[in-house]
Scaffold this active site. Structure first.
Site, PDB file in Angstrom:
ATOM      1  N   ASP A   4      26.058 -30.136  24.712  1.00 53.44           N
ATOM      2  CA  ASP A   4      27.358 -29.849  24.107  1.00 53.44           C
ATOM      3  C   ASP A   4      28.151 -31.149  24.000  1.00 53.44           C
ATOM      4  O   ASP A   4      28.224 -31.916  24.959  1.00 53.44           O
ATOM      5  CB  ASP A   4      28.137 -28.847  24.969  1.00 53.44           C
ATOM      6  CG  ASP A   4      27.602 -27.432  24.789  1.00 53.44           C
ATOM      7  OD1 ASP A   4      26.757 -27.243  23.903  1.00 53.44           O
ATOM      8  OD2 ASP A   4      28.025 -26.531  25.533  1.00 53.44           O
TER       9      ASP A   4
ATOM     10  N   ASP B 282      24.149 -15.952  16.653  1.00 60.41           N
ATOM     11  CA  ASP B 282      24.532 -15.412  17.959  1.00 60.41           C
ATOM     12  C   ASP B 282      24.600 -13.901  17.808  1.00 60.41           C
ATOM     13  O   ASP B 282      25.274 -13.400  16.902  1.00 60.41           O
ATOM     14  CB  ASP B 282      25.907 -15.924  18.390  1.00 60.41           C
ATOM     15  CG  ASP B 282      25.943 -17.445  18.532  1.00 60.41           C
ATOM     16  OD1 ASP B 282      24.877 -18.036  18.795  1.00 60.41           O
ATOM     17  OD2 ASP B 282      27.036 -18.026  18.375  1.00 60.41           O
TER      18      ASP B 282
END
Lengths: 251, 198
Positions: A11, A130
């Site tokens: 990230d 997702d």
């Protein structure tokens, strides 16, 4: 025979890695380039950088990071996070990214997938999905899995393939962060219904979970973050165990 | 050593430039025929779709320049495919350097093939120091069948050409710039192996 891929995910915010990273041998734990080099040397097959920067400088700082990584790292890497236009993709590929991943922007405007694959080729367009199982049905979620839609995962995945995506990165919101294993049933359905490769994400906690995601979930690649960042699993140990279980890996 | 990467608007050429730099060489991007002809080594990259890539080559006249080159030339991925006679992708006429035609994978396996696979039956100085069954990184939906000019093969439902050579022209289906240390060694062999000197 094509091998199964192991993909650490980093990230990124403002050009720096954000998740707590527990590498004692790092000079600078926030430097994505140094971390990427270590992962490349330790046997990672690919890397994914997920950018969560929300400032106006986003595009510039991300492009600079991509360039620095491409200069140093000799394995492929994908960049995702807030990509919504041909121009966004063009800048990242020109600076040395191998693939980009699009997520919410593709759900909002599915033609984006057609436009990107026509312009840059399917091989560099990954669509991230997702999804969460709600009352037995897998529904696509947006904004990092926070906002539900009424779109069925499997229908959307099929559409994504037809529109020209090169592969799908599927994250199960039910499994993400649990360390209890990947969503193997849904993955196996995706893998059998689609012709393009599926990257599994969400739920990695121990080595057995990776064996399961390849043998039961039929995934082509497995992505994880914290188990690698906190050195709970060494990629070399993981691959040796996968090979003992009959999973082809690059060692 | 003057290294030119042919720049015709196709794909990610930055990675190749960076890989060459890691090996201690410098490469320039160029679409200028004279500059390309004057180079010691020419790299012909390419990702994307065969038909549109060929159109770009034709619009710049490079389709006439490349087959006439005398120095070692390395086509990478789509670059290699464009050096063949014909591609099923967009029913595209190629440069006709290699005596082979590019066809689509007709396998039950996933297409595109994305990831690391093995190369074997290595037959060229390009692979000096590379062991049989080494892993390389591949991303493609179309392939070159095995032929008399094949210098390395890979298996993906079918055994096919992952490297090919005719005279001074070399082609690799895999991405040496993304194939870790082995890829860099192959690139280094192309740039500095004495037997490749023009």
């Amino acid at each position: 025979m094509l091998t199964k891929r192991i993909i650490p995910c980093l990230d990124i915010k403002d050009g720096r890695t954000v998740k707590g990273i527990n590498f004692v041998d790092l000079r600078d734990a926030g430097d994505p380039v140094e971390l990427a080099e270590i992962y490349a040397k330790s046997g990672a097959d690919e890397l994914v950088f997920l950018d969560i920067t929300a400032t106006e400088q986003k595009r510039k700082t991300l492009a600079e990071m991509v360039r620095s990584v491409a200069e140093k790292v000799n394995i492929p890497f994908t960049v995702g996070g807030g990509i919504s236009s041909i121009e966004d993709v063009d800048i990242l590929l020109k600076n040395g990214a191998d693939k980009v991943s699009v997520n919410s922007s593709a759900v909002k405007r599915p033609e984006l997938i057609n436009e990107l694959s026509a312009k840059f080729g399917s091989q560099c367009i990954t669509v991230a999905i997702d999804a969460k199982q709600v009352n037995g049905e897998w529904l696509v979620h947006l904004v990092g899995g926070k906002v539900p839609t009424d779109i069925n995962l499997f229908q959307w995945a099929k559409e994504v393939e037809e529109r020209g995506a090169g592969e799908i990165l599927f994250t199960s919101m039910n499994n993400d962060g649990t360390k209890a294993g990947f969503a193997n049933e849904a993955l196996a359905v995706l893998s059998s219904e689609l012709k393009i490769p599926i990257i599994a994400s969400g739920g990695a906690g121990k080595i057995q979970h990776f064996t399961d995601v390849f043998l039961k979930g039929k995934a082509d690649a497995a992505l994880a973050a914290s188990v690698f960042h906190f050195k709970e699993i060494e990629i070399k140990d993981l691959k040796e165990e996968l090979r003992r279980n009959g999973v082809e890996v690059r060692l | 050593m003057k290294i030119v990467i042919i720049d015709y608007g196709a794909g990610n050429i930055q990675s190749i430039k960076f890989a060459i730099k890691r090996l201690g060489f410098d490469a320039v991007l160029s679409s200028d025929a004279q500059e390309i002809k004057a180079a010691d080594r020419v790299i012909f990259p390419g990702v994307g779709e065969a038909g549109s890539a060929m159109k770009m080559l034709k619009s710049t006249g490079l389709d006439k320049v490349i087959p006439e080159l005398k120095q070692p030339v390395l086509g990478i991925c789509l670059g290699m495919q464009l050096m063949c006679r014909h591609s099923e992708e967009g029913d595209t006429e190629g440069l006709g350097i290699f005596h082979a035609d590019v066809v689509k994978f007709k396998t039950q396996l996933k297409v595109p093939q994305i990831g690391w696979n093995r190369i074997f039956n290595l037959k060229s100085e390009l692979f000096e120091g590379i062991k049989e069954q080494e892993f390389v990184y591949l991303v493609h939906s179309y392939y070159v069948p095995e032929c008399a000019e094949t210098i390395a093969s890979t298996e993906y439902g079918v055994e096919y050409t992952t490297a090919i050579q005719k005279d001074n022209f070399y082609g690799v289906q895999f991405h040496p710039e993304k194939s870790s240390d082995a890829g860099e060694k192959i690139l280094e062999n192309f740039l500095s192996s004495p037997s490749l000197l023009k």
